[in-house]
Design a protein around this motif. Structure first.
Motif, short mmCIF file in Angstrom:
data_model
loop_
_atom_site.label_atom_id
_atom_site.label_comp_id
_atom_site.label_asym_id
_atom_site.label_seq_id
_atom_site.Cartn_x
_atom_site.Cartn_y
_atom_site.Cartn_z
N VAL A 281 0.83 -1.19 0.00
CA VAL A 281 0.00 0.00 0.00
C VAL A 281 0.87 1.25 0.00
N PHE B 259 1.87 7.72 -6.23
CA PHE B 259 0.91 8.80 -6.47
C PHE B 259 1.44 10.13 -5.92
N ILE C 217 -3.78 9.99 10.53
CA ILE C 217 -5.24 9.85 10.39
C ILE C 217 -5.70 10.50 9.09
N LEU D 288 -5.04 8.33 6.09
CA LEU D 288 -5.98 7.22 5.97
C LEU D 288 -7.32 7.71 5.42
N TRP E 67 -7.86 10.40 3.75
CA TRP E 67 -7.65 10.86 2.38
C TRP E 67 -7.70 9.68 1.41
N MET E 68 -7.02 8.57 1.79
CA MET E 68 -6.98 7.42 0.90
C MET E 68 -8.39 6.88 0.65
N ILE F 171 -9.20 12.91 -9.38
CA ILE F 171 -8.08 12.70 -8.46
C ILE F 171 -6.84 13.40 -8.99
N PRO G 280 -5.61 16.48 -6.26
CA PRO G 280 -5.42 15.36 -5.32
C PRO G 280 -5.89 15.68 -3.92
N TRP G 281 -6.12 16.97 -3.62
CA TRP G 281 -6.51 17.31 -2.25
C TRP G 281 -8.02 17.34 -2.08
N TRP H 57 -6.18 5.48 -11.32
CA TRP H 57 -5.94 5.70 -9.89
C TRP H 57 -7.18 5.45 -9.06
N PHE I 278 -7.04 3.07 -5.90
CA PHE I 278 -7.37 3.47 -4.53
C PHE I 278 -8.43 2.54 -3.94
N LEU J 17 -6.63 -0.47 -2.79
CA LEU J 17 -5.89 -0.23 -1.54
C LEU J 17 -6.84 -0.26 -0.35
N VAL K 179 -7.65 -3.64 0.75
CA VAL K 179 -6.58 -4.30 1.49
C VAL K 179 -6.51 -3.78 2.92
N VAL K 180 -6.71 -2.46 3.07
CA VAL K 180 -6.47 -1.84 4.38
C VAL K 180 -7.67 -1.93 5.31
#
Lengths: 332, 301
Positions: free
Chosen positions: A152, A159, B47, B50, B52-53, B64, B68-69, B266, B270, B273, B276-277
């Motif tokens: 990850v 990115f 935090i 996390l 943001w992701m 994105i 990106p923000w 992307w 994301f 990801l 997975v998380v």
């Protein structure tokens, strides 16, 4: 199994008075019904059903392959076809291979440089955390990255550091119009090192804190009464009493740093042709690519030789660490 | 030794005439203040990263990249749907889930009796067995990678979920046996002895007395295995070849690699990801205290 009669629990009295050992055990076996020993005798019979499955699985799937690796590393072998015994030739060959040397060098960098950074930061964080308000919240948050697959972080880095990505957009207002090419092949490995420091420090902080929290508060009170400075308190109380935890952490990092693979494999989405640029390889990547990349004939001998060398590195370091860290354990 | 060293500060007091605070509270210094500030900053960034992701997973790739923000305009599950259908994440999630649960349950079920035996019977044999199990803690996965592949290939267990499960169980034995042995040792013997006096068999004392007592430790061992099997990548990457056998990390890698040809998705990435998380986050929030305790306790010595 005959030693079983000297079972410590059955022979508790025996320990206090060595001369009476024989009579006591004989009496126990003569009566045969003494509960302590009868349950112990019964328990011993469970050896095969209890330990057997774990022993077999572990031996077949872990120890045998480990020994097999040593065996394969002495052969020239492409995975199929005949194995040719070449002795230590593979080791000589990988030591002449600049690719292996740079990979192994990277592993050493991770082990020592990243390791040192992690330890200094983790210890500093522990000292600050020790008596700060909200320490549980902080500890819980910084521990979490340990539970996330390193993949990850590798993908996210791609990115964040990409040419039009977040870092550059942050730097632009600061007047940096020509930011470094973060993901150039030569820059990837240093970035990996920084990422690893950021994501691993929290885990070791948690472990160190568990050690520091064990120190009873009256030591600190004594320090305060005696007027010890913060440095003296660190030097004479905290360090000696957490020495063994440091040792444990060092062993843990040694073992886990040599395994590092995932983050290198995908870092920055760099795996264009399926393989990361050679400048960022670690010994683990070298092993994997040489055996499974499918780009050239697999060289199982050289690949396992590299893995066996990593194992040797771990063994030597763990033995050295254990020796260096061995102090009189401070009882408290 | 420690006593002698503890005396040292006493001499220091004579020199330093600065106010000695009798209580421990109230010590404030600039360096410390900065340290506390930095720590909270680290917490805030972690935090935020996390959050943001997760937020990015609900935005499409163009949005994105443009900003990106930004935050998602609406709750759009498009990325997940695409990752789920195009990126083979559906099968991979199922495989990961199956492998993780099955191998973790079996690991604990096989390791627990072994650890019990090693913790209760103390003789030369068990001492050397314990050492034999600990040995595995120091062997990195890349050592056994190639021989394992060759061995499993001979019995047609490569590219198979069963083979992967077997490997995970074998590889997890050292840590689990080690952790549970330490845990069983910490349990009091009295209840087992009382049960034995009442005529319970040796197996009975294990099954009916010790196991219920050890529930906490066994759950900890199980969760630790779940985490390590869910995240395991190198062995899965080596042993699995066909897409329908991939576990989540392997699917993620292949998704990343596809993008170098098909352009970066992307949004989908994301979403992957997050898949997975997020399970790890759920487990951590749910059982966090037990986890940190288990990990740090298991590491002692």
């Amino acid at each position: 199994m005959s030693v079983g009669l000297k079972e410590p629990r059955a022979g508790k009295a025996a320990l206090q008075n060595p001369d009476s050992r024989k009579p006591v055990t004989r009496k126990a076996s003569a009566q045969g019904r003494q509960p302590g020993s009868s349950i112990d005798v019964q328990r011993k019979k469970l050896l095969v059903p209890f330990v057997g499955p774990a022993f077999v699985l572990y031996t077949v799937l872990f120890i045998v392959p480990a020994l097999g690796a040593v065996w394969i590393s002495l052969h020239k072998w492409a995975g199929s076809g005949p194995m040719k015994f070449v002795g230590l030739d593979n080791y000589g060959r990988i030591f002449r291979d600049p690719l292996f040397l740079s990979s192994f060098g990277n592993t050493l960098l991770l082990l020592f440089v990243v390791g040192a950074a992690i330890f200094i930061l983790a210890f500093a964080m522990t000292l600050v955390l020790r008596d700060m308000a909200g320490k549980k919240v902080v500890r819980n948050v910084i521990f979490f990255p340990h539970l996330i697959n390193a993949l990850v972080f590798g993908v996210l880095a791609g990115f964040i550091f990409n040419p039009g990505g977040m870092v550059n957009s942050l730097l632009a207002p600061l007047g940096v119009t020509d930011p470094p090419k973060w993901l150039a092949q030569d820059n990837i490995f240093p970035l990996i090192m920084v990422t690893l420091v950021c994501t691993t420090t929290g885990y070791f902080t948690t472990i160190l804190m568990a050690g520091v929290d064990r120190i009873p508060p009256y030591y600190y009170e004594d320090c305060a009464l005696a007027g010890a400075t913060a440095f003296q308190r660190l030097r004479y109380v905290i360090l000696p009493l957490t020495w063994d935890v440091f040792g444990t952490c060092a062993v843990l990092w040694t073992i886990s740093s040599v395994k590092i693979f995932e983050i290198v494999w995908v870092f920055g989405g760099s795996s264009g042709a399926g393989v990361p640029p050679t400048q960022s390889w670690t010994a683990a990547v070298y092993t994997y690519v040489n055996a499974f990349s499918g780009q050239s004939t697999p060289a199982y001998g050289a690949a396992t030789a590299s893995a066996v060398l990593s194992l040797a590195l771990i063994s030597v370091l763990v033995v050295l660490l254990r020796r260096a860290m061995r102090r009189d354990a401070v009882e408290f | 030794m420690s006593e002698y060293k503890l005396l040292a500060p006493v001499t220091a007091r004579r020199r330093g005439r600065r106010g000695v605070s009798p209580a421990l509270r109230g010590e404030r210094s600039v360096v410390r203040g900065i340290g506390v500030g930095l720590l909270w900053l680290v917490v805030a960034i972690s935090i935020a990263a996390l959050v943001w992701m997760v937020a990015q997973a609900f935005r499409d790739t163009r949005a994105i990249l443009d900003d990106p923000w930004g935050v998602p305009a609406s709750l759009d599950f498009g990325n997940f749907v695409r990752a789920w259908t195009v990126g083979d994440f559906a099968v991979a999630t199922w495989n990961s889930l199956l492998t993780t649960v099955v191998s973790s349950v079996l690991t604990v079920a096989i390791a627990a009796p072994c650890a019990y035996y090693l913790s209760r019977v103390d003789n030369k044999l068990t001492r050397s067995l314990s050492l034999y199990f600990i040995l595995g803690l120091g062997i990195p996965a890349q050592v056994i990678l190639i021989p394992l592949f060759v061995m499993l290939n001979k019995v047609y267990l490569t590219d198979s979920i069963i083979g992967l499960n077997l490997v995970y169980i074998g590889v997890s034995m050292p840590f689990t046996v080690f952790l549970l042995t330490a845990f069983f040792r910490s349990l009091p013997l009295e209840m087992e002895e009382a049960a034995a006096l009442d005529g319970t068999t040796a197996f009975g004392t294990f099954w009916r007395i010790t196991l219920p007592l050890a529930k906490g430790g066994i759950l900890t061992a199980f969760i630790l295995q779940v985490i390590s099997h869910w995240n395991e990548t190198l062995l899965a990457l080596t042993l699995l070849q066909s897409t329908e056998k991939y576990t989540l990390p392997v699917a993620l890698i292949s998704f990343v690699q596809q993008q170098t040809y098909s352009g970066a998705d992307w949004g989908g990435l994301f979403a992957g990801l997050v898949m997975v998380v997020l399970p790890m986050l759920v487990i951590y929030v749910w059982l966090g205290r037990r986890l940190t305790e288990g990990l740090t306790l298991g590491m002692g010595k």
